[in-house]
Write an enzyme that holds these catalytic residues in place. Structure first.
Site, short mmCIF file in Angstrom:
data_model
loop_
_atom_site.label_atom_id
_atom_site.label_comp_id
_atom_site.label_asym_id
_atom_site.label_seq_id
_atom_site.Cartn_x
_atom_site.Cartn_y
_atom_site.Cartn_z
N ALA A 112 0.77 -1.24 0.00
CA ALA A 112 0.00 0.00 0.00
C ALA A 112 0.81 1.29 0.00
CB ALA A 112 -0.95 0.01 1.19
N PRO A 114 3.04 4.47 -0.86
CA PRO A 114 2.78 5.50 0.15
C PRO A 114 1.30 5.81 0.38
CG PRO A 114 3.37 6.54 -1.92
CD PRO A 114 3.50 5.05 -2.14
N GLY A 115 0.39 5.16 -0.34
CA GLY A 115 -1.02 5.32 -0.06
C GLY A 115 -1.88 5.78 -1.22
N GLY A 116 -1.31 5.90 -2.41
CA GLY A 116 -2.08 6.39 -3.55
C GLY A 116 -3.30 5.54 -3.85
N LYS A 117 -3.11 4.25 -4.00
CA LYS A 117 -4.24 3.38 -4.34
C LYS A 117 -5.16 3.17 -3.14
CE LYS A 117 -2.32 1.13 -8.41
NZ LYS A 117 -1.21 2.08 -8.58
N GLU A 135 1.63 -2.66 4.38
CA GLU A 135 2.94 -2.39 3.80
C GLU A 135 3.98 -3.21 4.55
OE1 GLU A 135 6.07 -1.69 1.85
OE2 GLU A 135 4.19 -0.82 1.11
N ARG A 140 8.34 2.31 5.54
CA ARG A 140 7.39 3.01 4.67
C ARG A 140 6.00 3.13 5.30
NH1 ARG A 140 7.16 0.83 -1.19
NH2 ARG A 140 6.65 3.02 -1.61
N ASP A 179 -0.49 -3.99 -5.93
CA ASP A 179 0.32 -3.07 -6.76
C ASP A 179 1.77 -3.44 -6.47
OD1 ASP A 179 0.81 -0.93 -8.51
OD2 ASP A 179 1.12 0.43 -6.83
N CYS A 232 4.18 -0.75 -12.08
CA CYS A 232 4.55 0.48 -12.79
C CYS A 232 5.74 0.16 -13.69
CB CYS A 232 4.84 1.63 -11.84
SG CYS A 232 6.20 1.34 -10.71
#
Length: 261
Positions: A112, A114-117, A135, A140, A179, A232
């Site tokens: 997870a 840094p928390g975007g999704k 995480e 992190r 992710d 990514c």
């Protein structure tokens, strides 16, 4: 300059004509995009300036014509919006097509930080749902927790555990988001260090790590539930080949999304 092995890999994957366009795009500045929080009745945006366009695959998301200094904007520190690559926001369209968000749901974001999704998922959950934002790398976790607290959604639990540690919750989650850690080719446009750190061996290591994560993650999915896998990076080894491996070795079946041109 792109790593030679990467250029050869992508030229083979895309063909000469599309590779030329791809290579040119990697030398351009990335667009700037943000998402507004739905958890505030009034969202101030003191430092953002004008918007240039909506992000068509995510609500409350838009592009900016240039990158402001976000750290100087009090609204950013207050959690009024989250700065995120527009491509990452496509998760919203994918989830809306696959999941009924009018029902109470149990969702886990296994990688997870840094928390975007995670902030995106909380934006479309109903009040009776739960998101577990996990995480594994302890260093992190603070930034993940801080971003979720600023975002303003209360029905979130933050954890730090390896994916195998969730084995007692097998079959419990309606949605599992992975992710996955990857070779980071998607960062080449904005981070020169990502180019320097890339290698074919890193791709191989990452693809193997992703298989381990996916093998454990799919066991957490409830019957009829959804597993979302994203990276990514661009190469087949970490993307389509791992999806094929998952389909061949588990009961998972791929879902075709409707995507507008």
């Amino acid at each position: 300059m792109l790593p030679t092995a990467f250029s050869e890999q992508m030229r083979q994957q895309l063909g000469d004509a599309d590779f030329a366009l791809f290579e040119k795009a990697l030398e351009e500045s990335p667009p700037v995009s943000v998402r507004e929080t739905p958890f505030r009745s009034r969202v101030p945006q003191a430092g953002l300036g004008p918007k240039s366009a909506r992000v068509p695959w995510a609500e409350r998301a838009f592009y900016l014509p240039e990158r402001p200094i976000f750290t100087l904007d009090p609204a950013h520190h207050a959690g009024a919006y989250y700065v995120q690559e527009a491509s990452s926001m496509f998760l919203e369209t994918a989830l809306r097509q696959m999941v009924d968000f009018s029902k109470p749901l149990k969702i886990i974001d296994l990688c997870a930080a840094p928390g975007g999704k995670s902030t995106l998922v909380t934006s479309i959950l109903n009040a009776e749902s739960l998101l577990v934002a996990n995480e594994v790398i302890r260093s992190r976790v603070p930034v993940l927790q801080e971003n979720l607290e600023r975002w303003g959604c209360p029905n979130v639990a933050v954890t730090s555990a390896d994916v195998e540690d969730f084995e007692p919750l097998a079959g419990w989650f309606d949605v599992v988001v992975v992710d996955a850690p990857c070779s980071g080719e998607g960062l080449f446009r904005k981070d020169g260090n990502a180019r320097n750190e890339w290698s074919p061996s890193a791709v191989e290591i990452c693809a193997g790590r992703q298989k381990r994560i996916l093998a454990a993650a799919e066991k957490l999915v409830a019957p009829g539930g959804i597993l979302v896998f994203s990276t990514c990076t661009y190469n087949h080894f970490e993307n389509s080949e791992n999806c094929a491996w998952l389909s061949q070795n588990t009961d998972c079946q791929s879902v075709v999304l409707e995507v507008e041109p």
